[in-house]
Structures are given as structure tokens and as C-alpha cells.
Design an enzyme around this catalytic site. Sequence first.
Site, mmCIF file in Angstrom:
data_model
loop_
_atom_site.group_PDB
_atom_site.id
_atom_site.type_symbol
_atom_site.label_atom_id
_atom_site.label_comp_id
_atom_site.label_asym_id
_atom_site.label_seq_id
_atom_site.Cartn_x
_atom_site.Cartn_y
_atom_site.Cartn_z
ATOM 1 N N ASP A 112 43.833 42.959 42.417
ATOM 2 C CA ASP A 112 43.457 43.728 43.606
ATOM 3 C C ASP A 112 44.436 44.866 43.856
ATOM 4 O O ASP A 112 44.032 46.006 44.063
ATOM 5 C CB ASP A 112 43.416 42.813 44.844
ATOM 6 N N ASP B 49 37.165 45.543 50.372
ATOM 7 C CA ASP B 49 37.286 46.657 51.311
ATOM 8 C C ASP B 49 36.353 47.782 50.865
ATOM 9 O O ASP B 49 35.366 47.530 50.174
ATOM 10 C CB ASP B 49 38.750 47.136 51.370
ATOM 11 N N PHE C 173 40.361 41.449 47.981
ATOM 12 C CA PHE C 173 40.039 41.785 49.374
ATOM 13 C C PHE C 173 38.954 42.853 49.358
ATOM 14 O O PHE C 173 39.200 43.995 48.948
ATOM 15 C CB PHE C 173 41.302 42.263 50.090
#
Length: 305
Positions: free
Chosen positions: A282, A214, A212
Amino acid sequence: MEEVRATAAWVASRSSHVIVDSAGIEKAVENIREIPRIEWDFEGIHYFDNGPLTVQYLFVLDALNFCFWPDKDLSYDHLASGLKEALENDKSVFDADRLQKFTGPQLRKVLKWPRQLPLEDERIRLLHEVGFELERSFGGKASNLVESCGKSAAKLVATVTSLFPGFRDHSLYKGHQVFLYKRAQIFAADLYGAFKGRGYGEFKDIGSITIFADYIVPAVLQQLGVLKYSSTLGSMIKSDTEILSGSEEEVELRACSIFAVEKMRDLLRVKSGKQVLSIELDLWLWAFGVRCPSLQHHRTLSIYY
Ligand SMILES: Nc1nc2c(c(CN[C@H]3C=C[C@H](O)[C@@H]3O)cn2[C@@H]2O[C@H](COP(=O)(O)O)[C@@H](O)[C@H]2O)c(=O)[nH]1
């Protein structure tokens, strides 16, 4: 998530502000003897009752799972634990009809936040969007949305991104559309983590999810020597200069992170025969990053992460 993998690789092959360093990947992978197993909810801040209300909670959580940095006191923990407490006090707080009527002051009250939230108007607009579409297409229930995807994480991400525009995390890079889908993918991963791969968290293709992208993970990868920044980008990050959403720098930071972790995963498989999920990598990288207060990350105002 072939379109996420393919478009992230496309960016990485043309990037100039961020470089994925193959030697850095080799070294990082060599140093990994064991990927520490991080428990989902290692912080103990999420709501869980093993049923449909947990799915509703996670969907609302990931609808709002972005942009905490502008207020230095706010973090993801406030969001997860604030929504949890609100649900424990009132089981209907995230019903679709109520989501459509949420106001800024109400959200602040839920999060026990004394002032304006970062991108508060967008957060409210997204809650309304979630409530409206859940009611229109899924009888108001996020659990029905998940059930409609037949245990496919890829189908879930495709459904969420096609019906809920706020989750459509994409950019144009050098004229090409790039798909990063952070919040849609993390919703699938959160279901998988919370339900431990069973019930609403059972997905036959969980390996298709990428990391993800970010603002924490790129910073960790840079610390590990996996990503290298141009001197201009490095100084922008050091001086907390805002990097515009959709700029080449921003897209490269995110796309190169996805690409680099896919490479790490491939190399781990080749070197040690270990099959690791990107979402396990992750969680390990992210949990490391949030425990490292000196970590400097890029600053972008975005509803996507
Ligand atoms: N790549 C990645 N990014 C993640 C998460 C999570 C939380 N995942 C939960 C799932 C299970 C665990 O138990 C976690 O609680 C949040 N974020 C992002 O971090 C940023 C917030 O940082 P800070 O400002 O320091 O609070 C913000 O962009 C937020 O969207 C993750 O897992 N992976």
C-alpha cells in the site's frame, strides 16, 4: 481482517464496472524486482515522540484522514503537518475534553486553512465523537485504547469500528454488506510504521491488515494495468464526474483494489518466496500515486477515505 478480505473478494467476483485483470497482475508482479522500501513518514510531516501523545496524534489524524480532493490546494500533508505543529505548540490540544469542544474555525486555525474545509461539519462531529468515546471508555487516551487490544491489529480495528461509528467504513453492494475499514486499518498501520513495529506499534498479526481503499491506490492500480474500468466509468473519472458514495462503481473501485493487492501479494509469495505485507504494498503504491500529479482519481464525497 477476514471480513474485509472476504467481502472485497465477493464484490470482485461480481463486479462489472471494474475488472481485476489476472494477466495485469502477473505482469505487474513480474516487473517488480524489488518492492522499494518506503519509510513511513518519508515526507517528514508527522508528529513523533515515541510515547502516548503520538498515539493520540495518530488517532486524531486518522479520524480526519479523508476527502482532500474537493479543494485542489488541500492535501493529506496539510492535515498531518498542521496537527503536528498544533501539538508541538500545545501538548494538550488533543486532550479528550478539548476534542469534544472543537469548532470549525479552530480546526481551520490548526490547519492554517483560510476557508471552509471540505466536509468541515463532519470533521468536527468526528472529533467530538473521538473525544467523547475516548473519555468514556479509555480515560481520554488513545494509548489506552491501543493497549486494551493486546498487540492485535485485528482486535484494534474491531474495537475502533465498534466503538467509534465514524470509522465504520462499510457499504451495501448488491444487497450484501461490504467492509472496507480504511481509516481504522490505517490507524493500526500508522502505529506500526511510526513505532517501527515496537511498543504501541507492535502487533503479532500485522499481516492481517489489507490495503487502505482510498482514491489514490485504485488509480495507480489502473495505471499498472491491474484494474480495468468499463468505458462509462473510465469517462466519468476522466471528466471528474462525482461518483456517489455507496454506488456500485464506487464500491467496486475500492473492493477490487483490496482484492487485487491481496492477489499480488499471494503471487509474489508463490513466484519469489517473498513475504510482503499488504501495508508495504500500500505505502509503495500510494507514495507512487501522490508523486504523480497527472494521475486522475475518482471523486466521491465520503468521510471514509
Ligand atoms: N492507501 C493509502 N491512502 C492514504 C495514505 C495516506 C498517508 N499515509 C501515511 C502513512 C505513512 C506515510 O508516510 C503517509 O504519509 C493518506 N491516504 C489517503 O490519500 C488521499 C489523499 O491524497 P491527496 O489528496 O493526494 O493528499 C486520501 O484519501 C487519504 O486518506 C496511505 O498511506 N495509504
